[in-house]
Write an enzyme that holds these catalytic residues in place. Structure first.
Site, PDB file in Angstrom:
ATOM      1  N   LEU A  30       0.976  -1.306   0.038  1.00 27.37           N
ATOM      2  CA  LEU A  30      -0.044  -0.005  -0.002  1.00 27.37           C
ATOM      3  C   LEU A  30       0.848   1.470  -0.071  1.00 27.37           C
ATOM      4  O   LEU A  30       1.973   1.385   0.489  1.00 27.37           O
ATOM      5  CB  LEU A  30      -0.875   0.107   1.194  1.00 27.37           C
ATOM      6  N   GLY A  33      -1.863   6.593  -2.509  1.00 31.85           N
ATOM      7  CA  GLY A  33      -2.612   6.457  -3.337  1.00 31.85           C
ATOM      8  C   GLY A  33      -3.991   5.425  -3.135  1.00 31.85           C
ATOM      9  O   GLY A  33      -4.984   5.882  -2.830  1.00 31.85           O
ATOM     10  N   HIS A  34      -3.285   4.395  -2.292  1.00 34.04           N
ATOM     11  CA  HIS A  34      -4.553   3.248  -1.897  1.00 34.04           C
ATOM     12  C   HIS A  34      -5.100   3.863  -0.574  1.00 34.04           C
ATOM     13  O   HIS A  34      -6.451   3.937  -0.392  1.00 34.04           O
ATOM     14  CB  HIS A  34      -3.898   2.169  -1.120  1.00 34.04           C
ATOM     15  N   LYS A 146      -5.744   6.178 -11.770  1.00 33.91           N
ATOM     16  CA  LYS A 146      -4.211   5.831 -12.673  1.00 33.91           C
ATOM     17  C   LYS A 146      -4.512   4.389 -13.313  1.00 33.91           C
ATOM     18  O   LYS A 146      -4.016   4.472 -14.554  1.00 33.91           O
ATOM     19  CB  LYS A 146      -3.241   5.372 -11.652  1.00 33.91           C
ATOM     20  N   ASP A 147      -5.233   3.690 -12.970  1.00 36.50           N
ATOM     21  CA  ASP A 147      -5.738   2.439 -13.613  1.00 36.50           C
ATOM     22  C   ASP A 147      -7.040   2.867 -14.616  1.00 36.50           C
ATOM     23  O   ASP A 147      -8.285   2.168 -14.273  1.00 36.50           O
ATOM     24  CB  ASP A 147      -5.932   1.232 -12.718  1.00 36.50           C
ATOM     25  N   SER A 182       2.786   3.863  -7.487  1.00 34.04           N
ATOM     26  CA  SER A 182       2.372   2.827  -7.649  1.00 34.04           C
ATOM     27  C   SER A 182       3.263   1.629  -6.952  1.00 34.04           C
ATOM     28  O   SER A 182       4.209   2.207  -6.596  1.00 34.04           O
ATOM     29  CB  SER A 182       2.606   2.524  -9.387  1.00 34.04           C
TER      30      SER A 182
HETATM   31  O1  PAF Z   1      -5.840  -2.336  -8.826  1.00 33.99           O
HETATM   32  C1  PAF Z   1      -5.551  -3.360  -8.264  1.00 33.99           C
HETATM   33  O2  PAF Z   1      -4.770  -3.248  -7.223  1.00 33.99           O
HETATM   34  C2  PAF Z   1      -5.907  -4.826  -8.962  1.00 33.99           C
HETATM   35  O3  PAF Z   1      -6.099  -4.762 -10.197  1.00 33.99           O
HETATM   36  C3  PAF Z   1      -7.323  -5.197  -8.223  1.00 33.99           C
HETATM   37  C4  PAF Z   1      -8.453  -4.370  -8.621  1.00 33.99           C
HETATM   38  C5  PAF Z   1      -7.278  -5.367  -6.699  1.00 33.99           C
HETATM   39  C6  PAF Z   1      -7.899  -6.370  -8.776  1.00 33.99           C
HETATM   40  O4  PAF Z   1      -6.801  -7.417  -8.470  1.00 33.99           O
END
Ligand code: PAF
Length: 293
Positions: A30, A33-34, A146-147, A182
């Site tokens: 983590l 961002g998380h 970001k994703d 990231s």
């Molecule tokens: O973004 C991530 O960390 C992963 O792709 C997720 C959404 C937890 C799925 O494994």
């Protein structure tokens, strides 16, 4: 904070939660961002549940599954500090027991960009996220911009399969030099880390040109490549200027919101970043508004 690693205990805990549950799916390792996703979940719900699971089905055979950074004790300390109620930490065998055979393919939106670079990746993401949604039953699930393609895939899946939940998207968190946070940034050595800031400079260059009135995707693409070429360690995988609603690559000038995204190899690490144009859409609600649903 309850840490749960089995399904009966998770279901029992879920049944006791009254009100809104915010869920933040993660693969651990983590970073800020998380934690920004957790903070949003904390502010908007009665309880917060974080999942930590390095999902094998979203890694191709040649990818870094074994080397993916893992530090559960540190992750749990961080989550305790920000006031998470429940952490679900399943094992691969629990999520994919022997004989497992059901997968989810979100067809079109999974195809380009990261989907083309990492065949099968979004099938693994959609499958595990669907399983995590069924297990945790969120009111709202939180993901990072970001994703962006991952967000588009998950929103499409939620719509198509009628999951009774909301998807919230939070802005990309950046280091002081603009590098998107990231879990993979830990792979970079000092020289690569310095070089990695070129991704953000390239996005900013496109943003400046767009703000000055340019709408031709070819000109924006060229500006990004020009910036990337100034950094000898940067090896671009792709640069995309797409319609932000459909993720279809743009070939003609357009006034529709654009998703500018790129993946760049720096050493063995592939770094991903994106920016929506116009720039005002890179806020807490911008990508959700653009993607709709
Ligand atoms: O973004 C991530 O960390 C992963 O792709 C997720 C959404 C937890 C799925 O494994």
């Amino acid at each position: 904070m309850q840490v749960i690693d089995n399904i009966p205990a998770l279901r029992q805990m879920r049944a006791q939660i009254n009100g809104r549950l915010g869920v933040v799916p993660t693969m651990g390792a983590l970073h800020a961002g998380h934690l920004s996703l957790v903070e949003a979940a904390r502010a908007e719900n009665d309880a917060v549940l974080v999942t930590i699971f390095v999902n094998p089905t979203q890694f191709a055979a040649n990818e870094d599954l074994a080397a993916y950074p893992r530090d559960l004790p540190r992750d749990l300390d961080l989550l305790r500090e920000v006031g998470v109620d429940i952490v679900f930490t399943p094992t691969p065998d629990l999520m994919y027991p022997p004989g497992y055979q059901t997968y989810i393919d979100v067809e079109q939106v999974s195809q380009g960009l990261e989907g083309a670079r990492r065949p099968g990746h979004f099938r693994g993401v959609a499958t595990v996220v669907a399983k995590l949604f069924n297990l945790t039953q969120p009111t709202v699930a939180y993901f990072g911009q970001k994703d962006a393609q991952q967000v588009a895939v998950i929103r499409q899946m939620v719509r198509d399969l009628n999951f009774p939940l909301e998807i919230a998207v939070c802005p990309t968190m950046r280091e002081p030099d603009g590098l998107a946070m990231s879990s993979r940034n830990v792979y970079l050595n000092a020289e690569q880390r310095r070089a990695a800031s070129v991704l953000y400079r390239a996005l900013q260059n496109a943003g400046d040109i767009y703000a000055a009135g340019e709408r031709d995707p070819e000109v924006l693409r060229r500006a990004i490549f020009d910036t990337l070429r100034t950094e000898p360690l940067a090896a671009p995988d792709y640069v995309s200027i797409a319609d932000a609603r459909t993720l279809q690559e743009l070939t003609q000038p357009s006034d529709a919101p654009m998703l500018v995204s790129l993946t760049v190899g720096i050493g063995k690490t592939h770094l991903l970043d994106n920016f929506i144009l116009p720039a005002e859409l890179n806020d807490r609600v911008g990508l959700s508004r653009v993607l709709g649903g």
